[in-house]
Structures are given as C-alpha cells and as structure tokens.
Design a protein around this motif. Sequence first.
Motif, PDB file in Angstrom:
ATOM      1  N   MET A 104      91.837  70.118  51.656  1.00 13.05           N
ATOM      2  CA  MET A 104      92.600  70.146  50.398  1.00 13.05           C
ATOM      3  C   MET A 104      94.086  70.569  50.607  1.00 13.05           C
ATOM      4  O   MET A 104      94.874  70.483  49.579  1.00 13.05           O
ATOM      5  CB  MET A 104      91.818  70.911  49.124  1.00 13.05           C
ATOM      6  CG  MET A 104      91.456  72.101  49.506  1.00 13.05           C
ATOM      7  SD  MET A 104      92.761  73.407  49.098  1.00 13.05           S
ATOM      8  CE  MET A 104      93.453  72.778  47.418  1.00 13.05           C
ATOM      9  N   LEU A 105      94.275  71.611  51.458  1.00 15.57           N
ATOM     10  CA  LEU A 105      95.513  72.149  51.593  1.00 15.57           C
ATOM     11  C   LEU A 105      96.619  71.098  52.083  1.00 15.57           C
ATOM     12  O   LEU A 105      96.372  70.240  53.096  1.00 15.57           O
ATOM     13  CB  LEU A 105      95.723  73.268  52.656  1.00 15.57           C
ATOM     14  CG  LEU A 105      95.048  74.775  52.026  1.00 15.57           C
ATOM     15  CD1 LEU A 105      94.884  75.504  53.047  1.00 15.57           C
ATOM     16  CD2 LEU A 105      95.881  75.124  50.724  1.00 15.57           C
TER      17      LEU A 105
ATOM     18  N   GLY B  66      98.223  79.684  50.473  1.00 17.51           N
ATOM     19  CA  GLY B  66      96.852  79.113  50.125  1.00 17.51           C
ATOM     20  C   GLY B  66      96.496  79.230  48.866  1.00 17.51           C
ATOM     21  O   GLY B  66      95.593  78.640  48.280  1.00 17.51           O
ATOM     22  N   ASN B  67      97.250  80.055  48.162  1.00 21.51           N
ATOM     23  CA  ASN B  67      96.965  80.459  46.529  1.00 21.51           C
ATOM     24  C   ASN B  67      98.293  80.750  46.079  1.00 21.51           C
ATOM     25  O   ASN B  67      99.053  81.662  46.632  1.00 21.51           O
ATOM     26  CB  ASN B  67      95.983  81.437  46.498  1.00 21.51           C
ATOM     27  CG  ASN B  67      95.320  81.419  45.243  1.00 21.51           C
ATOM     28  OD1 ASN B  67      96.248  82.101  44.429  1.00 21.51           O
ATOM     29  ND2 ASN B  67      94.131  81.214  45.295  1.00 21.51           N
TER      30      ASN B  67
ATOM     31  N   PHE C 233      89.678  84.756  56.136  1.00 18.97           N
ATOM     32  CA  PHE C 233      89.970  85.232  54.760  1.00 18.97           C
ATOM     33  C   PHE C 233      91.274  84.748  54.433  1.00 18.97           C
ATOM     34  O   PHE C 233      91.482  84.504  53.029  1.00 18.97           O
ATOM     35  CB  PHE C 233      90.229  86.982  54.944  1.00 18.97           C
ATOM     36  CG  PHE C 233      89.016  87.615  55.121  1.00 18.97           C
ATOM     37  CD1 PHE C 233      87.787  87.320  54.626  1.00 18.97           C
ATOM     38  CD2 PHE C 233      89.054  88.568  56.148  1.00 18.97           C
ATOM     39  CE1 PHE C 233      86.582  87.814  54.561  1.00 18.97           C
ATOM     40  CE2 PHE C 233      87.789  89.441  56.331  1.00 18.97           C
ATOM     41  CZ  PHE C 233      86.675  89.053  55.717  1.00 18.97           C
ATOM     42  N   MET C 234      92.304  84.172  54.893  1.00 21.36           N
ATOM     43  CA  MET C 234      93.498  83.543  54.501  1.00 21.36           C
ATOM     44  C   MET C 234      92.977  82.055  54.087  1.00 21.36           C
ATOM     45  O   MET C 234      93.321  81.784  52.708  1.00 21.36           O
ATOM     46  CB  MET C 234      94.394  83.192  55.568  1.00 21.36           C
ATOM     47  CG  MET C 234      95.092  84.386  56.165  1.00 21.36           C
ATOM     48  SD  MET C 234      95.642  85.601  54.867  1.00 21.36           S
ATOM     49  CE  MET C 234      97.217  84.878  54.130  1.00 21.36           C
ATOM     50  N   PHE C 235      91.950  81.416  54.639  1.00 13.30           N
ATOM     51  CA  PHE C 235      91.162  80.271  54.178  1.00 13.30           C
ATOM     52  C   PHE C 235      90.340  80.590  52.924  1.00 13.30           C
ATOM     53  O   PHE C 235      90.495  79.697  51.881  1.00 13.30           O
ATOM     54  CB  PHE C 235      90.362  79.673  55.224  1.00 13.30           C
ATOM     55  CG  PHE C 235      91.365  79.063  56.065  1.00 13.30           C
ATOM     56  CD1 PHE C 235      92.282  78.174  55.875  1.00 13.30           C
ATOM     57  CD2 PHE C 235      91.204  79.474  57.638  1.00 13.30           C
ATOM     58  CE1 PHE C 235      93.060  77.500  56.650  1.00 13.30           C
ATOM     59  CE2 PHE C 235      91.966  78.875  58.537  1.00 13.30           C
ATOM     60  CZ  PHE C 235      92.846  77.863  58.085  1.00 13.30           C
TER      61      PHE C 235
ATOM     62  N   GLY D  41      90.924  82.366  45.842  1.00  8.31           N
ATOM     63  CA  GLY D  41      91.443  83.626  45.179  1.00  8.31           C
ATOM     64  C   GLY D  41      90.379  84.832  45.666  1.00  8.31           C
ATOM     65  O   GLY D  41      89.715  84.856  46.332  1.00  8.31           O
ATOM     66  N   THR D  42      90.385  85.685  44.547  1.00  6.98           N
ATOM     67  CA  THR D  42      89.557  86.867  44.720  1.00  6.98           C
ATOM     68  C   THR D  42      88.141  86.530  44.852  1.00  6.98           C
ATOM     69  O   THR D  42      87.486  87.144  45.805  1.00  6.98           O
ATOM     70  CB  THR D  42      89.558  87.792  43.464  1.00  6.98           C
ATOM     71  OG1 THR D  42      91.083  88.159  43.347  1.00  6.98           O
ATOM     72  CG2 THR D  42      89.019  89.220  43.650  1.00  6.98           C
TER      73      THR D  42
END
Length: 372
Positions: free
Chosen positions: A59-60, A131-132, A321-323, A328-329
């Motif tokens: 989706m990115l 990513g966000n 963790f970046m993915f 988000g949180t």
Amino acid sequence: MRSSLLSLWLLGGAFAARPFLNEPDTGFDEYFGSLKAADLAPLDSLVGLPDFEEAARRMLPIANYTYYRNGAAGEWSYRNNLEVFNRYAIRPRMMIDVTNLAASFPRSTTILGHNFSAPFFIAPCARGDYGNIDAEKGLVEAAAAEDVLYIPSLSAFLSIEQITAYKTDGQVTFQQAYLNSNETATKELFARVKASGAKAIVFSVDSAANGNRQRAARYGASSTDVSYTLITWEFYERLKTLTDIPIVLKARSTRDLSIESRAAAKLTGRSPLEVAIEINQKDPNIFKEIEVYADGGVRYGADVVKMLALGVRAVGIGRPFMFANVWGTEGVTRAIKLLKTEIGLDAANMGVANLKNIDQSIFVWTPNSVPA
C-alpha cells in the motif's frame, strides 16, 4: 580498561545463487488475496514481523517503501543479515521447568543501567513520515506503552523537541547523532539532546561517507552527497569532553576490540550474528566487560534468543518497526507484543528457564550448509 559504553550495530553480507525471499511464504498472499492494494491489512491478522513489511509494501508508494527497504549496492549484506540466523541452530534442552519463564520478562533487560521489559529496542531509523503522517509519534508512544527503549534518528522527520513532547513521564530514550568537526554545531546539538532528557548519545561512526544505495537511487530515495566526514578515535575522545551524557558508539561491525585502554572498531561486511560469534572465539570476556548491542536482520524471537546466547545485551530492530508504524501507535505496539511472545515461546522450546540466564552452550557453533 575497556569503555563500558560501546555498542555494536552490525550489518553484513554474503552472496548465494539461490532465489531470495524478501518475506517468507507463510500464506500471506492467499489469506489477503482479496485485499485492495491501497488498503491496510487488519492489524489482528498480522502474525509476525515480516507480515508488516509485506502489508506495507502493498500500500505504500514505491519510493516510500524503497526508502525503508533499500540496502547497499547489490544488497548482499541485507540478504545475509536475514538468512544467516537460519544457518545457526539452537540445541534444545528437554525436561526443564520453563513455567516461570514469563516472570523473567518484566524488567529483564538493563541497558546502561536503565531497566526495560524486553531485550530488544527500536533502532534509529529516519523519516517516519514516509510511512505515517504522524511520523515518529507511533514509535515513541508504543515504546512507552510496552516499556522498550526507543532511539530516535537525528534524521527523523520530527525534531528532537517534537519527539520529546510525545514522551511519557519517566520514559527513557537515547538519541542517535551524526557528528562532525564543527564543534559549535556539536555543542548546540548536545545541549538540545540534554534538554530532551535523552539518557545517551548514540554516535554513528560507520557513516564517514554515504552508502552506495542503488535501489534507493533508482527511486530518488538516496542522498547524492559525496562528502567525507572525519571520524577518528581522537575525535571521539574530544567529543567526550563536550558533554556529560554517555556516548555510545554505533558501528557497522566491531570485531577487534582493544584489550588495553579503549574499545576499537574494525568495520567489515559481516552480519551481527557472525561478528558476535567471532568475538566469542577471539575474546569472549568482551561481553562481560562492555555492553554489546547488535542490530541487523532480526525478524523472529529465535533470532533474539540466539544473540542473547552469544552474550549480546540487547538487540536493535529497525525496518520492521518502521513498517509497523504505517499503522501508527497500534501497529508498533502489536509488533512489539508479537516479538515478546515469540521470544517467550522460542526460549521455552529451547529449554531456557530464565531469560537472564541463557547459556552459550545452547548455541550450535557449526553452521548448517546453505542449500543451492
């Protein structure tokens, strides 16, 4: 006397002719076959760290995904980092009471005297905004919620001050930094880091020049800067006089560590697991005399257990963790919880009764043969 503040961020590489799977085939394609390309997969359906990358890749925008995914040159080091853990096994022990293993998790890890709930941390990674829209906010908040260390990158989208604003009371973070011979700028940066409450400065000594990142260059996601930075032991000694905050060295790999007065890093193209093995073979006391951290290729609980068995204090994890931060949180929190669960399951199945007391004898020092 060795410095007690040296860390190893170890990246590495090897070539093999067989096809490379960026994500393992665990049924993701079949399960999410009807998911539209621009849609996020439901969080509760993601079952391991590799799932977050595969879902995010779908989706990115390709340039955003590439920024997180790219490796150096032909990416052999990237590939080796992921594959090397499967070449070394753990020797399981049977008939051991592991029912109290979970009790060893809370406050099981100490990093520079600070207690955390698990032996891994969120490693420095740049540009959370790719990513966000909230950038690094999810990383800060999830680290606090799950009581793990977060080390923001100096190249984060959010400033040091903005990241600090998202921290909870008492939350421990370190701050990664690129430093050069501009002493005025360095003093200003150190002052900002101290004001943020960060408990350590993580100095990247493996960035004397930018990397040769061909995948990133193809999509316009790499730097074209060809300048070189002065990074020497004399420079490091000078830096220590400019701040009272501990300075932890972040190196691509460190095999040869000085036995006399200081720790010395020799940069190689090896994986963190391979370098940790070599340190054990040449001078295993290093793991007792300094805190060693490793970062590179960890995707499973068993990977973490193997590194702990070798003497590594804590393991850094970046890309997954970046993915996960695409969600988000909540996404980063789920990724942390999944890894904690895997570490517990894998350690228990290996006969580890207490996470603090993993014995090196469970590690199989002879690598498996690599299939053609």
